[in-house]
Motif scaffolding. Sequence first.
Motif, PDB file in Angstrom:
ATOM      1  N   PRO A   3       0.750  -1.148   0.044  1.00 32.60           N
ATOM      2  CA  PRO A   3       0.127   0.013  -0.071  1.00 32.60           C
ATOM      3  C   PRO A   3       0.691   1.290   0.010  1.00 32.60           C
ATOM      4  N   THR A   4       2.044   1.141   0.281  1.00 30.47           N
ATOM      5  CA  THR A   4       3.011   2.517   0.389  1.00 30.47           C
ATOM      6  C   THR A   4       3.366   2.557  -1.083  1.00 30.47           C
ATOM      7  N   THR A   5       3.009   1.933  -2.016  1.00 27.75           N
ATOM      8  CA  THR A   5       3.466   2.437  -3.594  1.00 27.75           C
ATOM      9  C   THR A   5       2.651   3.498  -3.780  1.00 27.75           C
ATOM     10  N   ALA A   6       2.975   4.749  -4.358  1.00 27.17           N
ATOM     11  CA  ALA A   6       2.156   5.849  -4.726  1.00 27.17           C
ATOM     12  C   ALA A   6       1.604   5.385  -5.932  1.00 27.17           C
ATOM     13  N   THR A 186      -6.174   0.363   1.935  1.00 26.08           N
ATOM     14  CA  THR A 186      -5.342   1.308   1.817  1.00 26.08           C
ATOM     15  C   THR A 186      -5.005   1.882   0.310  1.00 26.08           C
ATOM     16  N   LEU A 187      -5.071   0.925  -0.396  1.00 28.49           N
ATOM     17  CA  LEU A 187      -4.710   0.993  -2.027  1.00 28.49           C
ATOM     18  C   LEU A 187      -5.804   2.010  -2.560  1.00 28.49           C
ATOM     19  N   ARG A 189      -7.959   4.035  -0.919  1.00 26.13           N
ATOM     20  CA  ARG A 189      -7.726   5.492  -0.201  1.00 26.13           C
ATOM     21  C   ARG A 189      -6.544   6.144  -0.867  1.00 26.13           C
ATOM     22  N   GLY A 190      -5.475   5.597  -1.230  1.00 22.89           N
ATOM     23  CA  GLY A 190      -4.308   6.267  -2.161  1.00 22.89           C
ATOM     24  C   GLY A 190      -4.828   6.902  -3.273  1.00 22.89           C
ATOM     25  N   ASP A 193      -7.200   9.710  -2.702  1.00 25.10           N
ATOM     26  CA  ASP A 193      -6.343  10.892  -2.226  1.00 25.10           C
ATOM     27  C   ASP A 193      -5.718  11.535  -3.486  1.00 25.10           C
ATOM     28  N   ASP A 194      -5.452  10.791  -4.629  1.00 24.40           N
ATOM     29  CA  ASP A 194      -4.973  11.403  -5.726  1.00 24.40           C
ATOM     30  C   ASP A 194      -6.098  11.838  -6.584  1.00 24.40           C
TER      31      ASP A 194
END
Length: 325
Positions: A3-6, A186-187, A189-190, A193-194
């Motif tokens: 999930p930390t992958t932008a 998480t993915l 939501r990322g 957010d974008d």
Amino acid sequence: MHPTTAPAPPSPVPPTVPAVEVVDLRRRYGSFEAVRGISFEVHPGEVLAVLGVNGAGKTSALEVLEGLAAPSGGSVRVFGRDPQHERSAVRRHLGVLLQASGLPGDLTVAETVRPWGRTLTDPRPVGEALEMVDLAGRADVRVRSLSGGERRRLDLTLALLGRPAVLVLDEPTTGLDPESRRSVWTLVRGLVDDGAAVVLTTHHLEEAEQLADRIAIMRAGRIVLAGTREEIAATQPATITFTLTADAPALPSLPGVRAHTRRPDVELHTRALQPALTALLTWAAEHRVVLAGLQARSASLERAFLAVADAEPAAAEPAAADPAA
């Protein structure tokens, strides 16, 4: 998953219209009306969760939004375009995750993703897409050998492959273990957010609570509750439950509290939990009454959902409760 992958930014989209606009949508199967005049909007950077028991009309509505079916009445627009009649214009912005995909079992994961990418305007690299859903190490595995959760993550890969500005997710975490489910949250939501807009259905109320900015609860083809989680929860009272001994004095009348007593069990309903609980505990202390098994529960999305699911149709489907979200 990772999930930390932008995630890469979604494709450029028209800035002046809602990402999704549904107005008085109806869908019939012969004489049966599965969707009975629902309306809502979803804007970039927002998640709308659509809840309802099986048969509520959720998937029937999403199929129109996805361009897979024509409406029987009303309209659906994705960035101002009709998803069925202007499919080529909508498709570049839309990512779809169906309840079941039926992917060929003989192809490997990579062989499934590559040709899909060739149909898209600006696909993610295959490796990047698989990394996002933690399938990079399964690229050479045939689809039939994947677990149910891995197949669901492959479905999600295809939905994300075109860098969609609008994601339609029909029960996206079905079959996933709790850790994978949270990674998907998480993915998603990322992506939001974008700037992506998301419409999802789910049977997991926790999923709606974690992801959704707004929630619409459907029953019998209509939206009967819509709003934020807090607004929907507030339609239901809080509860206080406890047990009284046979020799305990009668309960006092507490302002704003409805009591349901079948001694020894007592259940109180109130929309002002703290004052009611304070008054109850004060009375119990003054009379030396033991409130065995005392529990206080705030109003919740779950209680509101169950109230809709359990309601009689006439009570659950007032026309005024079908708002444009």
